[in-house]
Design a protein around this motif. Structure first.
Motif, PDB file in Angstrom:
ATOM      1  N   ALA A  63     -11.757 -10.561  13.514  1.00 17.21           N
ATOM      2  CA  ALA A  63     -11.699  -9.721  12.316  1.00 17.21           C
ATOM      3  C   ALA A  63     -10.573  -8.688  12.385  1.00 17.21           C
ATOM      4  CB  ALA A  63     -13.038  -9.020  12.092  1.00 17.21           C
ATOM      5  N   SER A  64     -10.319  -8.148  13.566  1.00 19.14           N
ATOM      6  CA  SER A  64      -9.281  -7.115  13.676  1.00 19.14           C
ATOM      7  C   SER A  64      -7.896  -7.698  13.411  1.00 19.14           C
ATOM      8  CB  SER A  64      -9.315  -6.459  15.056  1.00 19.14           C
ATOM      9  OG  SER A  64      -9.100  -7.429  16.083  1.00 19.14           O
ATOM     10  N   LEU A  65      -7.658  -8.919  13.864  1.00 16.93           N
ATOM     11  CA  LEU A  65      -6.380  -9.568  13.586  1.00 16.93           C
ATOM     12  C   LEU A  65      -6.223  -9.809  12.088  1.00 16.93           C
ATOM     13  CD1 LEU A  65      -3.784 -11.073  14.577  1.00 16.93           C
ATOM     14  CD2 LEU A  65      -5.184 -13.164  14.560  1.00 16.93           C
ATOM     15  N   TYR A  66      -7.274 -10.273  11.452  1.00  9.72           N
ATOM     16  CA  TYR A  66      -7.217 -10.507  10.014  1.00  9.72           C
ATOM     17  C   TYR A  66      -6.958  -9.213   9.256  1.00  9.72           C
ATOM     18  CZ  TYR A  66      -9.086 -15.238  10.765  1.00  9.72           C
ATOM     19  OH  TYR A  66      -9.256 -16.548  11.150  1.00  9.72           O
ATOM     20  N   ALA A  67      -7.607  -8.130   9.692  1.00 13.41           N
ATOM     21  CA  ALA A  67      -7.405  -6.838   9.030  1.00 13.41           C
ATOM     22  C   ALA A  67      -5.966  -6.350   9.210  1.00 13.41           C
ATOM     23  CB  ALA A  67      -8.393  -5.811   9.588  1.00 13.41           C
TER      24      ALA A  67
ATOM     25  N   PHE B 136       0.353  -7.192   4.670  1.00 11.09           N
ATOM     26  CA  PHE B 136       0.538  -7.741   3.326  1.00 11.09           C
ATOM     27  C   PHE B 136       0.561  -6.636   2.289  1.00 11.09           C
ATOM     28  CE2 PHE B 136      -1.530 -10.172  -0.336  1.00 11.09           C
ATOM     29  CZ  PHE B 136      -0.318 -10.649  -0.803  1.00 11.09           C
ATOM     30  N   TRP B 137      -0.406  -5.703   2.350  1.00 13.67           N
ATOM     31  CA  TRP B 137      -0.393  -4.668   1.316  1.00 13.67           C
ATOM     32  C   TRP B 137       0.774  -3.696   1.500  1.00 13.67           C
ATOM     33  CZ3 TRP B 137      -5.530  -3.063   3.749  1.00 13.67           C
ATOM     34  CH2 TRP B 137      -5.441  -1.879   4.484  1.00 13.67           C
ATOM     35  N   GLN B 138       1.266  -3.528   2.728  1.00 17.19           N
ATOM     36  CA  GLN B 138       2.471  -2.719   2.921  1.00 17.19           C
ATOM     37  C   GLN B 138       3.667  -3.347   2.206  1.00 17.19           C
ATOM     38  OE1 GLN B 138       2.592  -2.649   7.209  1.00 17.19           O
ATOM     39  NE2 GLN B 138       1.588  -0.643   7.358  1.00 17.19           N
ATOM     40  N   GLU B 139       3.757  -4.654   2.272  1.00 11.89           N
ATOM     41  CA  GLU B 139       4.843  -5.342   1.573  1.00 11.89           C
ATOM     42  C   GLU B 139       4.666  -5.231   0.062  1.00 11.89           C
ATOM     43  OE1 GLU B 139       5.158  -9.309   3.025  1.00 11.89           O
ATOM     44  OE2 GLU B 139       5.483  -8.684   5.106  1.00 11.89           O
ATOM     45  N   LEU B 140       3.424  -5.245  -0.408  1.00 15.40           N
ATOM     46  CA  LEU B 140       3.176  -5.063  -1.840  1.00 15.40           C
ATOM     47  C   LEU B 140       3.576  -3.668  -2.294  1.00 15.40           C
ATOM     48  CD1 LEU B 140      -0.309  -6.831  -2.157  1.00 15.40           C
ATOM     49  CD2 LEU B 140       1.880  -7.677  -3.020  1.00 15.40           C
ATOM     50  N   ILE B 141       3.336  -2.686  -1.438  1.00 12.96           N
ATOM     51  CA  ILE B 141       3.763  -1.316  -1.769  1.00 12.96           C
ATOM     52  C   ILE B 141       5.272  -1.262  -1.941  1.00 12.96           C
ATOM     53  CG2 ILE B 141       3.962   1.032  -0.849  1.00 12.96           C
ATOM     54  CD1 ILE B 141       1.207   0.641   0.423  1.00 12.96           C
ATOM     55  N   ASP B 142       5.989  -1.958  -1.072  1.00 11.01           N
ATOM     56  CA  ASP B 142       7.447  -1.972  -1.147  1.00 11.01           C
ATOM     57  C   ASP B 142       7.967  -2.635  -2.413  1.00 11.01           C
ATOM     58  OD1 ASP B 142       7.596  -0.684   1.273  1.00 11.01           O
ATOM     59  OD2 ASP B 142       7.818  -2.529   2.449  1.00 11.01           O
ATOM     60  N   LEU B 143       7.129  -3.491  -3.036  1.00 11.04           N
ATOM     61  CA  LEU B 143       7.545  -4.118  -4.294  1.00 11.04           C
ATOM     62  C   LEU B 143       7.583  -3.120  -5.439  1.00 11.04           C
ATOM     63  CD1 LEU B 143       5.561  -7.497  -4.211  1.00 11.04           C
ATOM     64  CD2 LEU B 143       7.976  -7.122  -3.692  1.00 11.04           C
ATOM     65  N   ASP B 144       6.921  -1.976  -5.270  1.00 13.08           N
ATOM     66  CA  ASP B 144       6.943  -0.895  -6.262  1.00 13.08           C
ATOM     67  C   ASP B 144       6.491  -1.396  -7.634  1.00 13.08           C
ATOM     68  OD1 ASP B 144       7.249   1.726  -7.038  1.00 13.08           O
ATOM     69  OD2 ASP B 144       9.354   1.496  -7.583  1.00 13.08           O
ATOM     70  N   ASN B 145       5.353  -2.103  -7.638  1.00 10.64           N
ATOM     71  CA  ASN B 145       4.765  -2.602  -8.874  1.00 10.64           C
ATOM     72  C   ASN B 145       3.605  -1.690  -9.234  1.00 10.64           C
ATOM     73  OD1 ASN B 145       3.613  -3.985 -10.989  1.00 10.64           O
ATOM     74  ND2 ASN B 145       3.562  -5.963  -9.946  1.00 10.64           N
ATOM     75  N   GLU B 146       3.810  -0.815 -10.200  1.00 10.80           N
ATOM     76  CA  GLU B 146       2.872   0.266 -10.477  1.00 10.80           C
ATOM     77  C   GLU B 146       1.470  -0.234 -10.813  1.00 10.80           C
ATOM     78  OE1 GLU B 146       2.347   4.058 -13.565  1.00 10.80           O
ATOM     79  OE2 GLU B 146       4.282   3.045 -13.374  1.00 10.80           O
ATOM     80  N   SER B 147       1.355  -1.275 -11.606  1.00 12.30           N
ATOM     81  CA  SER B 147       0.043  -1.733 -12.065  1.00 12.30           C
ATOM     82  C   SER B 147      -0.483  -2.939 -11.302  1.00 12.30           C
ATOM     83  CB  SER B 147       0.108  -2.080 -13.559  1.00 12.30           C
ATOM     84  OG  SER B 147       1.074  -3.092 -13.792  1.00 12.30           O
ATOM     85  N   GLY B 148       0.259  -3.424 -10.315  1.00 14.58           N
ATOM     86  CA  GLY B 148      -0.157  -4.617  -9.591  1.00 14.58           C
ATOM     87  C   GLY B 148       0.279  -5.880 -10.310  1.00 14.58           C
TER      88      GLY B 148
END
Length: 531
Positions: free
Chosen positions: A201-205, A211-223
């Protein structure tokens, strides 16, 4: 690296690659030890069987077949039959427990009947807590349970974070940096028998956080929008599964699981319901079918997925177009990918995604104690990998008041019943349940009217034994004879077959049926018109 672990890796690698090469299947050794596996087997005393999902063990869907005394050790009593069929039943009233679905989902009912031991199918259901919508999934594993298990517990997280707003993602990242509790992402609707890979579980987390860090870098305000989120999540999870198997580690248990996940495979069908907006993402040959009731009461089936196999002409052309003309005759042969794999899209299955060099490096690196000559296991004509993708096909459907339910199931169901048969059985079950539980009415009625209603209920009964509609479907799929009736003797025989024989006649069956609230759907249309 210990010799015991190296020995396990060697056995795992040989087992998984042998499956693609047409060799033994470890989960049915008694059947498969008799020489080389055949791609087609005849049912006892009968004609050739229908092919199975992908690997050598095949099964018959001939409803006239009755297992002989040699096949079956005992006959099951009705009570035991019901215990087997109902062991994995699940039912959840969404309208009561989950106001976020805006009332368009009344409930869902689900069940699993294993043929393999252990069962290679998985299912999932969850509510997105930081975005709108509910997720439902059916996952059909092959060459083992590991990939289906991993995908069933991870894919929804990848979809959910892709749908989250920039602010929510940043809030989660800030909490992780400060070692504080992270916002809950999903509310799971689990069955008591559902298993989780707690050891990893820790590896998956950690990988979800990347993944969500990369999504933050996409700078997509509404997802992302739902369709893009589903495609991106499928692709990213499959990539992570591949990478996790390539990373060296001294943790033997971790290495064990990541290799099993990568070298086995799983098809997936996932639906996302947000009010009247329904998206279905499919990779492989699980299927989603909508049950529609017309104004005159007639029922029809509307498929929301297409099977990704050789019987789908556009899918066949897609696969052939991705490889040189010199491979036109070999990339798909005997109606299989490289002559081996029935589904053309799936998670895992790195044997047909990795290069020969990468496979040799990973497997020999894990098996230092007993080097593996990987080249003897390669399928013929393995020239331009990858041959397989997990990228899903996404369908959008705007729910209407006549859309009554959605059936999602692994191909074990669809091999035995067609779309219209399934919709008919669910509709009959729905009618029977409504008759058993009539709506309370304050309207005064004469004795004659009440008598007519009782006669109507009695005449319209379809003798439904199961309150759970998924169980009703399984009972009919497995037990229906050539006359179209559920045969108790046949059902008992089919459920008492040992694994090696059971897998010859049916696959694992996993079903989830989602019921829609027509009144709530109609109300949302009215609200839209008023606005």
């Amino acid at each position: 690296m210990s010799s015991a672990f190296s020995g396990w890796v060697l056995r795992t690698a040989k087992r998984q690659i042998n499956l693609l090469h047409g060799g033994k299947r470890s989960y049915s050794q008694g059947l498969m030890r008799r020489g080389q596996a055949r791609w087609r087997r005849a049912r006892p005393g009968g004609a050739a069987t229908q092919t199975c999902l992908c690997y050598p063990l095949l099964y018959s869907t001939d409803r006239s077949y009755r297992p002989t005394a040699e096949d079956v050790n005992y006959q099951l009593l009705p009570e035991k039959i019901n215990d087997i069929l109902r062991a994995n039943e699940q039912s959840c009233k969404m309208a009561d427990s989950d106001p976020k679905n805006r009332g368009t989902i009344l409930k869902f009912e689900s069940n699993i009947l294993a043929s393999n031991m252990p069962c290679e199918d998985r299912r999932s259901a969850a509510t997105c807590l930081q975005s709108k919508g509910n997720l439902f999934g059916v996952f059909d594993g092959h060459a083992g349970t590991a990939c289906a298990q991993s995908v069933s517990e991870r894919l929804f997280y990848y979809i959910a974070v892709s749908l989250m707003s920039q602010a929510s993602l940043e809030e989660m990242e800030l909490a992780r940096e400060k070692m504080k509790p992270v916002l809950p992402i999903l509310h799971w609707h689990k069955h008591k028998n559902d298993y989780m890979y707690r050891e990893i579980a820790s590896l998956y987390a950690d990988h979800l956080r990347v993944f969500w860090q990369e999504l933050i870098d996409l700078d997509n305000e509404s997802g992302m929008n739902v369709a893009d989120a589903m495609v991106y999540a499928f692709q990213r999870l499959d990539s992570d599964i591949s990478l996790e198997a390539q990373v060296p580690t001294d943790n033997q248990l971790l290495r064990n699981i990541t290799l099993q996940v990568a070298f086995s495979g799983a098809t997936a069908c996932v639906s996302h319901v947000d009010g009247i907006h329904l998206h279905v993402a499919n990779s492989g040959d699980c299927r989603a079918v909508l049950g529609v009731q017309d104004h005159n009461g007639t029922w029809s089936s509307v498929p929301l997925t297409a099977d990704h196999n050789a019987f789908n002409l556009s899918e066949l052309q897609r696969v052939q177009s991705e490889h040189p003309e010199s491979e036109e005759e070999t990339v798909v042969s005997d109606q299989r990918l490289l002559g081996l794999l029935m589904p053309f899209r799936a998670f895992g299955d790195v044997q047909v995604k990795w290069s020969e060099e990468l496979q040799k490096s990973i497997l020999q690196g894990a098996c230092d104690a007993e080097p593996l000559n990987i080249y003897q296991y390669y399928p013929a004509n393995y020239h331009t990998p990858p041959y397989l993708t997990a990228t899903p096909e996404v369908t959008y459907h705007k729910l209407r008041p006549q859309d009554k339910f959605l059936v999602m199931a692994s191909d074990g169901l669809w091999d035995l019943l067609d779309n219209q048969e399934v919709v008919r059985l669910v509709a009959e079950h729905l009618s029977e349940i409504s008759i058993r539980e009539p709506q309370i009415s304050t309207e005064k009625r004469s004795l004659g009217t009440m008598h007519d209603l009782l006669l109507q209920r009695r005449s319209s009964r379809v003798n439904t034994q199961d309150r759970n509609v998924a169980t009703h479907l399984i009972r009919n799929a497995v037990g229906t004879n050539e006359d179209g009736e559920v045969d108790q003797e046949r059902l008992a025989a089919m459920l008492s077959l040992p694994e090696d024989l059971s897998r010859m006649y049916r696959d694992d069956i996993t079903i989830t049926v989602i019921y829609f609230n027509s009144s709530a759907i109609e109300a949302q249309y009215q609200e839209s018109e008023e606005q």
